[in-house]
Design a protein around this motif. Structure first.
Motif, short mmCIF file in Angstrom:
data_model
loop_
_atom_site.label_atom_id
_atom_site.label_comp_id
_atom_site.label_asym_id
_atom_site.label_seq_id
_atom_site.Cartn_x
_atom_site.Cartn_y
_atom_site.Cartn_z
N LYS A 65 22.63 48.93 35.80
CA LYS A 65 23.91 48.99 36.70
C LYS A 65 24.69 50.46 36.59
CE LYS A 65 25.02 44.09 36.54
NZ LYS A 65 26.02 43.18 36.27
N SER A 66 24.59 50.84 35.27
CA SER A 66 25.21 52.18 35.21
C SER A 66 24.73 53.00 34.42
CB SER A 66 26.62 52.12 35.00
OG SER A 66 26.75 51.69 33.67
N THR A 70 28.32 56.93 32.35
CA THR A 70 29.47 56.48 33.05
C THR A 70 30.14 55.26 32.61
OG1 THR A 70 27.88 56.59 35.20
CG2 THR A 70 29.65 55.57 35.53
N ARG A 74 33.99 55.23 31.72
CA ARG A 74 34.80 54.01 32.19
C ARG A 74 35.75 53.34 30.88
NH1 ARG A 74 33.41 49.39 36.43
NH2 ARG A 74 35.64 48.60 36.52
N LYS A 147 30.74 58.91 43.80
CA LYS A 147 30.42 57.50 43.85
C LYS A 147 30.52 57.05 42.44
CE LYS A 147 26.78 54.26 45.09
NZ LYS A 147 25.29 53.95 45.33
N GLU A 148 29.98 58.10 41.16
CA GLU A 148 30.14 57.66 40.03
C GLU A 148 31.42 57.97 39.36
OE1 GLU A 148 26.08 59.22 38.26
OE2 GLU A 148 27.28 60.69 38.71
N ALA A 151 33.31 54.65 40.50
CA ALA A 151 33.11 53.34 39.69
C ALA A 151 33.72 53.36 38.33
CB ALA A 151 31.45 53.48 39.54
N ASN A 154 37.12 52.57 38.84
CA ASN A 154 37.15 51.28 39.71
C ASN A 154 38.08 51.29 40.90
OD1 ASN A 154 36.66 48.51 39.74
ND2 ASN A 154 38.25 47.82 38.64
N SER A 156 37.53 52.71 45.44
CA SER A 156 36.57 52.92 46.47
C SER A 156 36.49 54.42 46.32
CB SER A 156 37.06 52.31 47.79
OG SER A 156 38.15 53.17 47.91
#
Lengths: 179, 149
Positions: A65-66, A70, A74, A147-148, A151, A154, A156
């Motif tokens: 998933k990641s 990343t 997060r 994109k990362e 993510a 959290n 767009s």
């Protein structure tokens, strides 16, 4: 060893694997936390907590998933945002201004013009809202793709790009106003 | 291309034209050559990019040893492991009393479930229903006129 193998070892309680992962990721995590929090003491506390969570929640990381970095960013992001919500931003700005940038030449008494500008930029970054500071740091300093970074935060990709654009405009305006 | 579109590209990709999207690069450069505000914007962005590249981070001396030497709890064992850990006698006095009692309840609960399944199943109730059904049928066939008191 890959991140996946190291994390499997951590799941089994292998402290050597944990140490390797700490050495690999400590710098980027502490730098990210520092950009968000603005002072050394809180940065160290949050960084320590991130790696504690790596140890206790290792099974929650899914390699499909990641990427591990990343996932760790997060965790760091969420901890920093929680911290800032609890303690407010005033402390952060004060910290940026007074504590950790004492080594930079102060405005008006700089050794050279570059030092002045650096201080101005530092102050301008510290006044950005958290989401803009975070987006800018992840994409500019940490080298994540949009994109990362989206993510990690959290949000767009569109919201991330908007945050970066606002941050850049704000920095340009603040620097231009002080020239 | 408008100044707003150019500004967005500069915001997202920086002042270095090599980082701009290939599909828009030529268009951006043409726009830049013919637009003074765009050139001013690019100059400002170059200053920001350069300064951001010069910003340094503190070294955090001692942080690595602090993180490496922090006391690490046992890794979490998943839901069944957590349940087992929770049920086993703990370190506090309250847990030491409570948890064995809870453990003792497990075979009791298991026994109730098993006994309920085998002793009070649906089959007996069906038999009862059929039995009473047969009884009613027999009663309906009985000629009560022949009964003499």
């Amino acid at each position: 060893m890959t991140d996946e193998e190291l994390m499997q070892a951590v799941c089994m309680g292998d402290k050597e694997a944990y140490q390797i992962l700490v050495k690999q990721h400590l710098k980027s995590i502490s730098h990210y936390a520092y950009r968000l929090l603005g002072n050394q003491k809180d940065t160290e506390d949050i960084t320590q907590e991130v790696f504690l969570r790596l140890w206790t929640n290792a099974k929650k990381w899914k390699s499909d998933k990641s990427k591990l970095t990343t996932w760790l960013h997060r965790i760091a992001h969420n901890l920093c945002i929680d911290y800032l919500r609890k303690h407010g931003r005033v402390q952060t700005q004060k910290s940026f201004d007074e504590e950790d940038f004492g080594s930079l030449p102060k405005t008006g008494e700089a050794n050279d013009n570059g030092g002045d500008k650096l201080r101005l930029l530092q102050e301008a970054i510290s006044t950005l809202p958290e989401n803009q500071r975070s987006a800018l740091t992840l994409c500019h300093y940490q080298g994540f793709s949009n994109k990362e970074a989206a993510a990690i935060m959290n949000i767009s990709v569109k919201a991330l790009e908007s945050a970066i654009a606002r941050a850049k405009r704000s920095l340009r305006e603040q620097l231009a106003a002080n020239q | 291309m408008t100044l707003e579109e150019f500004t967005r590209i500069v915001d997202l990709y920086g002042a270095e034209s090599a980082r701009w999207p290939k599909a828009l690069r030529a268009e951006c450069e043409t726009f830049l050559a013919n637009n003074a505000p765009a050139r001013m914007l690019l100059d400002q962005e170059r200053v920001v990019d350069d300064l951001m590249g010069q910003l340094e981070f503190p070294g955090f001396p001692g942080l690595e040893s602090r993180v490496l030497n922090q006391p690490l709890p046992e890794p979490k064992d998943g839901i069944f492991g957590e349940l087992a850990n929770w049920l086993l006698p703990g370190e506090s006095f309250g847990k030491q009393i409570w948890r064995p009692a809870l453990v003792a309840c497990i075979p009791l609960a298991f026994g109730i479930v098993v006994a309920n399944y085998f002793s009070f199943g649906v089959g007996i109730e069906n038999d009862g229903f059929q039995y009473w059904g047969d009884e009613l049928a027999m009663l309906s066939l009985t000629d009560y006129t022949e009964i003499r008191f």
